[in-house]
Each structure stands twice: as C-alpha cells, then as structure tokens.
Design a protein around this motif. Sequence first.
Motif, PDB file in Angstrom:
ATOM      1  N   UNK A 175       0.819  -1.205   0.000  1.00  0.00           N
ATOM      2  CA  UNK A 175       0.000   0.000   0.000  1.00  0.00           C
ATOM      3  C   UNK A 175       0.858   1.264   0.000  1.00  0.00           C
ATOM      4  N   UNK A 176       0.407   2.245  -0.742  1.00  0.00           N
ATOM      5  CA  UNK A 176       1.042   3.562  -0.768  1.00  0.00           C
ATOM      6  C   UNK A 176      -0.045   4.576  -0.428  1.00  0.00           C
ATOM      7  N   UNK A 177       0.236   5.453   0.514  1.00  0.00           N
ATOM      8  CA  UNK A 177      -0.709   6.507   0.858  1.00  0.00           C
ATOM      9  C   UNK A 177      -0.294   7.790   0.150  1.00  0.00           C
ATOM     10  N   UNK A 178      -1.247   8.415  -0.511  1.00  0.00           N
ATOM     11  CA  UNK A 178      -1.046   9.710  -1.139  1.00  0.00           C
ATOM     12  C   UNK A 178      -2.040  10.632  -0.446  1.00  0.00           C
ATOM     13  N   UNK A 179      -1.540  11.344   0.553  1.00  0.00           N
ATOM     14  CA  UNK A 179      -2.451  12.085   1.420  1.00  0.00           C
ATOM     15  C   UNK A 179      -3.281  11.068   2.179  1.00  0.00           C
ATOM     16  N   UNK A 180      -4.592  11.184   2.087  1.00  0.00           N
ATOM     17  CA  UNK A 180      -5.484  10.218   2.718  1.00  0.00           C
ATOM     18  C   UNK A 180      -5.901   9.114   1.753  1.00  0.00           C
ATOM     19  N   UNK A 181      -5.435   9.201   0.522  1.00  0.00           N
ATOM     20  CA  UNK A 181      -5.852   8.260  -0.514  1.00  0.00           C
ATOM     21  C   UNK A 181      -4.950   7.033  -0.557  1.00  0.00           C
ATOM     22  N   UNK A 182      -5.573   5.884  -0.788  1.00  0.00           N
ATOM     23  CA  UNK A 182      -4.850   4.620  -0.907  1.00  0.00           C
ATOM     24  C   UNK A 182      -4.519   4.389  -2.376  1.00  0.00           C
ATOM     25  N   UNK A 183      -3.262   4.015  -2.637  1.00  0.00           N
ATOM     26  CA  UNK A 183      -2.829   3.725  -3.999  1.00  0.00           C
ATOM     27  C   UNK A 183      -1.836   2.571  -3.967  1.00  0.00           C
ATOM     28  N   UNK A 184      -1.652   1.959  -5.112  1.00  0.00           N
ATOM     29  CA  UNK A 184      -0.613   0.946  -5.299  1.00  0.00           C
ATOM     30  C   UNK A 184      -0.045   1.153  -6.697  1.00  0.00           C
ATOM     31  N   UNK A 185       1.273   1.100  -6.799  1.00  0.00           N
ATOM     32  CA  UNK A 185       1.887   1.271  -8.115  1.00  0.00           C
ATOM     33  C   UNK A 185       1.691  -0.002  -8.933  1.00  0.00           C
ATOM     34  N   UNK A 186       1.750   0.168 -10.223  1.00  0.00           N
ATOM     35  CA  UNK A 186       1.613  -0.982 -11.124  1.00  0.00           C
ATOM     36  C   UNK A 186       2.681  -2.020 -10.823  1.00  0.00           C
ATOM     37  N   UNK A 187       3.913  -1.571 -10.680  1.00  0.00           N
ATOM     38  CA  UNK A 187       5.027  -2.487 -10.438  1.00  0.00           C
ATOM     39  C   UNK A 187       4.847  -3.242  -9.120  1.00  0.00           C
TER      40      UNK A 187
END
Length: 91
Positions: free
Chosen positions: A61-73
């Motif tokens: 998991x990667x947090x961008x501010x309060x948003x949850x994201x995941x990189x393609x790689x």
Amino acid sequence: MKKELLKEERLFSAEEVRQLLNDLTDQSDLKLYTPAEVQEIFGFKSIDSAYRLMNHPSFPLMKVGKNMRVTKENLKEFIKKNSEEDIKLLY
C-alpha cells in the motif's frame, strides 16, 4: 480489539494470474491504482473487498495524502509473490 480482515476468500488459477499480469503489462508504467481499480482488476464484488485487501499487511500500500494507492510495479510483484501455486488472496 482485533481487526477482521478476512471475510471472503477467492482462489485464482494460474491462468487468471497470467491474465492479470498481462493486463497490467499493457498499461502505463507510472500508473497508480485506486481501490476501485483494484476491485476491477481482481473482479471483487464490492469495493470493501478491495479496501480489505489493500489494508492487509502483505499488500504494498502507498498513501497519497489520505488516498490509498498501489503502483503498477508493486501490484505485479504482489501478484507474482502470491502466485507460486494457484494464487489465494484473502480479502
């Protein structure tokens, strides 16, 4: 208080894993996936399942501010790491 992460389980065949990886390979390298996109990629019935998976300790998991994201790689590596046999993702 124990957080319940595992409510459903889905088995992915080796062919489904290959298809997921192929689909991800066709997309931009700089892509950051949202929970809704993770839901679509894995074919989850609800967005809650995507959130549970993304909150799992083994998920990159990667947090961008309060948003949850995941990189393609990172998503590709997560799928590969969890697919030595038929992939079993608990979400």
